[in-house]
Design a protein around this motif. Sequence first.
Motif, PDB file in Angstrom:
ATOM      1  N   THR A  73     -20.920 -67.637 -74.166  1.00 13.37           N
ATOM      2  CA  THR A  73     -21.585 -68.769 -73.955  1.00 13.37           C
ATOM      3  C   THR A  73     -20.419 -69.966 -73.596  1.00 13.37           C
ATOM      4  OG1 THR A  73     -23.224 -70.251 -75.205  1.00 13.37           O
ATOM      5  CG2 THR A  73     -21.462 -69.443 -76.536  1.00 13.37           C
TER       6      THR A  73
ATOM      7  N   ARG B 291     -28.664 -77.584 -73.500  1.00 12.01           N
ATOM      8  CA  ARG B 291     -29.840 -76.732 -74.069  1.00 12.01           C
ATOM      9  C   ARG B 291     -30.320 -77.320 -75.380  1.00 12.01           C
ATOM     10  NH1 ARG B 291     -31.994 -72.445 -70.734  1.00 12.01           N
ATOM     11  NH2 ARG B 291     -30.515 -72.527 -68.807  1.00 12.01           N
TER      12      ARG B 291
ATOM     13  N   CYS C 295     -38.069 -74.278 -92.216  1.00 15.89           N
ATOM     14  CA  CYS C 295     -37.866 -75.689 -91.545  1.00 15.89           C
ATOM     15  C   CYS C 295     -38.837 -76.834 -92.119  1.00 15.89           C
ATOM     16  CB  CYS C 295     -37.394 -75.713 -90.262  1.00 15.89           C
ATOM     17  SG  CYS C 295     -36.129 -74.347 -89.773  1.00 15.89           S
TER      18      CYS C 295
ATOM     19  N   ARG D 173     -38.267 -69.563 -76.585  1.00 13.68           N
ATOM     20  CA  ARG D 173     -39.158 -70.302 -75.703  1.00 13.68           C
ATOM     21  C   ARG D 173     -40.406 -70.656 -76.520  1.00 13.68           C
ATOM     22  NH1 ARG D 173     -38.448 -67.865 -69.581  1.00 13.68           N
ATOM     23  NH2 ARG D 173     -36.184 -68.215 -69.564  1.00 13.68           N
TER      24      ARG D 173
ATOM     25  N   ASN E 112     -33.601 -79.096 -82.080  1.00 15.36           N
ATOM     26  CA  ASN E 112     -33.121 -79.163 -80.928  1.00 15.36           C
ATOM     27  C   ASN E 112     -33.469 -80.695 -80.399  1.00 15.36           C
ATOM     28  OD1 ASN E 112     -33.328 -79.215 -77.850  1.00 15.36           O
ATOM     29  ND2 ASN E 112     -33.349 -76.695 -78.155  1.00 15.36           N
TER      30      ASN E 112
ATOM     31  N   ALA F 233     -40.482 -71.546 -88.905  1.00 19.76           N
ATOM     32  CA  ALA F 233     -41.048 -70.181 -89.398  1.00 19.76           C
ATOM     33  C   ALA F 233     -42.603 -70.258 -90.092  1.00 19.76           C
ATOM     34  CB  ALA F 233     -40.041 -69.429 -90.080  1.00 19.76           C
TER      35      ALA F 233
HETATM   36  N1  ACO Z   1     -25.216 -68.942 -73.978  1.00 19.74           N
HETATM   37  C1  ACO Z   1     -25.477 -68.796 -72.522  1.00 19.74           C
HETATM   38  N2  ACO Z   1     -26.649 -68.388 -72.056  1.00 19.74           N
HETATM   39  C2  ACO Z   1     -27.569 -68.244 -73.142  1.00 19.74           C
HETATM   40  C3  ACO Z   1     -27.519 -68.230 -74.298  1.00 19.74           C
HETATM   41  C4  ACO Z   1     -26.208 -68.923 -74.946  1.00 19.74           C
HETATM   42  N3  ACO Z   1     -26.105 -69.165 -76.042  1.00 19.74           N
HETATM   43  N4  ACO Z   1     -28.706 -67.862 -75.069  1.00 19.74           N
HETATM   44  C5  ACO Z   1     -29.445 -67.438 -73.971  1.00 19.74           C
HETATM   45  N5  ACO Z   1     -28.735 -67.743 -72.912  1.00 19.74           N
HETATM   46  C6  ACO Z   1     -29.177 -67.342 -71.612  1.00 19.74           C
HETATM   47  C7  ACO Z   1     -30.576 -66.088 -71.740  1.00 19.74           C
HETATM   48  O1  ACO Z   1     -30.013 -64.633 -71.777  1.00 19.74           O
HETATM   49  C8  ACO Z   1     -31.314 -66.440 -70.379  1.00 19.74           C
HETATM   50  O2  ACO Z   1     -30.633 -65.804 -69.358  1.00 19.74           O
HETATM   51  P1  ACO Z   1     -31.558 -65.137 -68.109  1.00 19.74           P
HETATM   52  O3  ACO Z   1     -32.149 -66.263 -67.633  1.00 19.74           O
HETATM   53  O4  ACO Z   1     -30.499 -64.382 -67.297  1.00 19.74           O
HETATM   54  O5  ACO Z   1     -32.233 -64.150 -69.104  1.00 19.74           O
HETATM   55  C9  ACO Z   1     -31.164 -67.729 -69.945  1.00 19.74           C
HETATM   56  O6  ACO Z   1     -29.954 -68.137 -70.920  1.00 19.74           O
HETATM   57  C10 ACO Z   1     -32.097 -68.917 -70.554  1.00 19.74           C
HETATM   58  O7  ACO Z   1     -32.545 -68.387 -71.927  1.00 19.74           O
HETATM   59  P2  ACO Z   1     -33.774 -68.980 -72.721  1.00 19.74           P
HETATM   60  O8  ACO Z   1     -33.927 -68.385 -73.952  1.00 19.74           O
HETATM   61  O9  ACO Z   1     -34.894 -69.063 -71.659  1.00 19.74           O
HETATM   62  O10 ACO Z   1     -33.213 -70.495 -72.873  1.00 19.74           O
HETATM   63  P3  ACO Z   1     -33.904 -71.718 -73.350  1.00 19.74           P
HETATM   64  O11 ACO Z   1     -33.817 -72.731 -72.350  1.00 19.74           O
HETATM   65  O12 ACO Z   1     -35.395 -71.481 -73.931  1.00 19.74           O
HETATM   66  O13 ACO Z   1     -33.032 -72.263 -74.710  1.00 19.74           O
HETATM   67  C11 ACO Z   1     -32.962 -72.441 -77.012  1.00 19.74           C
HETATM   68  C12 ACO Z   1     -32.747 -71.378 -75.731  1.00 19.74           C
HETATM   69  C13 ACO Z   1     -32.222 -73.396 -76.994  1.00 19.74           C
HETATM   70  C14 ACO Z   1     -33.073 -71.263 -78.237  1.00 19.74           C
HETATM   71  C15 ACO Z   1     -34.462 -72.873 -76.801  1.00 19.74           C
HETATM   72  O14 ACO Z   1     -35.584 -71.998 -76.525  1.00 19.74           O
HETATM   73  C16 ACO Z   1     -34.886 -73.564 -78.202  1.00 19.74           C
HETATM   74  O15 ACO Z   1     -34.372 -74.509 -78.760  1.00 19.74           O
HETATM   75  N6  ACO Z   1     -35.980 -72.830 -78.826  1.00 19.74           N
HETATM   76  C17 ACO Z   1     -36.306 -73.644 -80.010  1.00 19.74           C
HETATM   77  C18 ACO Z   1     -35.647 -73.063 -81.049  1.00 19.74           C
HETATM   78  C19 ACO Z   1     -35.964 -73.685 -82.404  1.00 19.74           C
HETATM   79  O16 ACO Z   1     -36.487 -75.115 -82.373  1.00 19.74           O
HETATM   80  N7  ACO Z   1     -36.017 -73.038 -83.362  1.00 19.74           N
HETATM   81  C20 ACO Z   1     -36.439 -73.576 -84.849  1.00 19.74           C
HETATM   82  C21 ACO Z   1     -36.153 -72.865 -85.869  1.00 19.74           C
HETATM   83  S1  ACO Z   1     -36.442 -73.775 -87.108  1.00 19.74           S
HETATM   84  C22 ACO Z   1     -36.632 -72.388 -88.440  1.00 19.74           C
HETATM   85  O17 ACO Z   1     -37.737 -72.391 -88.831  1.00 19.74           O
HETATM   86  C23 ACO Z   1     -35.618 -71.661 -88.905  1.00 19.74           C
END
Ligand code: ACO
Length: 329
Positions: free
Chosen positions: A29, A37, A113, A220, A257, A316
């Motif tokens: 990464t 992101r 969360c 996503r 995020n 979650a």
């Molecule tokens: N570094 C580089 N590339 C990465 C990384 C990383 N750390 N992680 C994923 N990628 C790649 C993937 O493999 C994918 O590659 P591909 O297109 O070749 O398949 C590409 O980046 C896009 O991946 P996505 O998962 O679609 O990335 P997205 O833009 O959705 O961002 C993220 C990911 C940041 C996790 C986003 O989806 C997000 O923030 N989601 C919400 C998460 C959240 O709010 N969680 C709350 C948890 S609260 C609780 O209750 C614990």
Amino acid sequence: MQGARILATGSAVPELCVNNFKISEMVETSDDWIVTRTGIKERRVLTGIDKSVVDLACLASIKALDKVSMSPLDIDLIILATSSPNDLFGSASQVQAQIGANKAVAFDLTAACSGFVLAVVTAAQFIENGSYKNVLVIGADVLSKWTNWLDRSTCILFGDGAGAVIIQACSKDDNGILGFQLNTDGEKSDQLSIPYRNKAKNKTISICQGEFDFIQMNGREVYKFAVSKVPLSIFKCLQSLCISTEDVSWLLLHQANERIIHAVAERLSIHSSKLISNLHKYGNTSAASIPLALDEALSSNKIKYNDLIVISGFGAGLTWGTVVIQWKC
Ligand code: ACO
């Protein structure tokens, strides 16, 4: 019925700071990818073989108590919102013992969360019905212990921390917890979880036993869920209180995020200058994120008497909810 208001706050984070450059030595990464992101630049991680969520929770609680020179013996109830206890039977009782709140009832509340929002609402019920006078609400998590540090899709997001608030009974006129709106969608529980997996079977009595896995997340889907459901919850809550979004002084969302935070504010037409955020420094600290950011905002004198603060948690469960607070100190 009586009122309830937040009297004091405190917070604690571990010393070890892990920035994005360090993470990019562990998984493929980059600082640029993570910042673009998520908005996260660094996070704190708990180290030490004998350290747990209880240490952070106690530190945050003592800081809150010290701010108002309150004895721990004056606390009637402790609610510890956490999804990373160091004892599955609960960790709140350890906090009670360690801070010397010997007269307090103590229990854990698990709602990931959204845990802090649910704990504040729960505390307010006990106060408003006259059962308790002083309630210590703590949001604390050490998700670093449940993170797969080889999974780049999750290990970039989480950090450890704790935040505590003392909620006290007051007159109806001084009431600071104005209203709430809470939701759960268990159909989507598999979108974000730390699942328990059965592994072995005891042949004599056919019992399956296993262990907890690492955090599993459909990023996503969680993103889409947050930006669509959280604004609705806030709208409903404000509407029930006859408060317009224009009257909101501060929007304090669960720090998951930066893009989610801005998208929610945009949907509500709340200007970004009203956002409280410290995500870049700590990442997603789960139940700790809201009280940690609240404590920082108060320390920097952002929040003034009578300010209206809209607080929303999501995560979650899936769980999400809003509590509207008027600052009365
Ligand atoms: N570094 C580089 N590339 C990465 C990384 C990383 N750390 N992680 C994923 N990628 C790649 C993937 O493999 C994918 O590659 P591909 O297109 O070749 O398949 C590409 O980046 C896009 O991946 P996505 O998962 O679609 O990335 P997205 O833009 O959705 O961002 C993220 C990911 C940041 C996790 C986003 O989806 C997000 O923030 N989601 C919400 C998460 C959240 O709010 N969680 C709350 C948890 S609260 C609780 O209750 C614990």
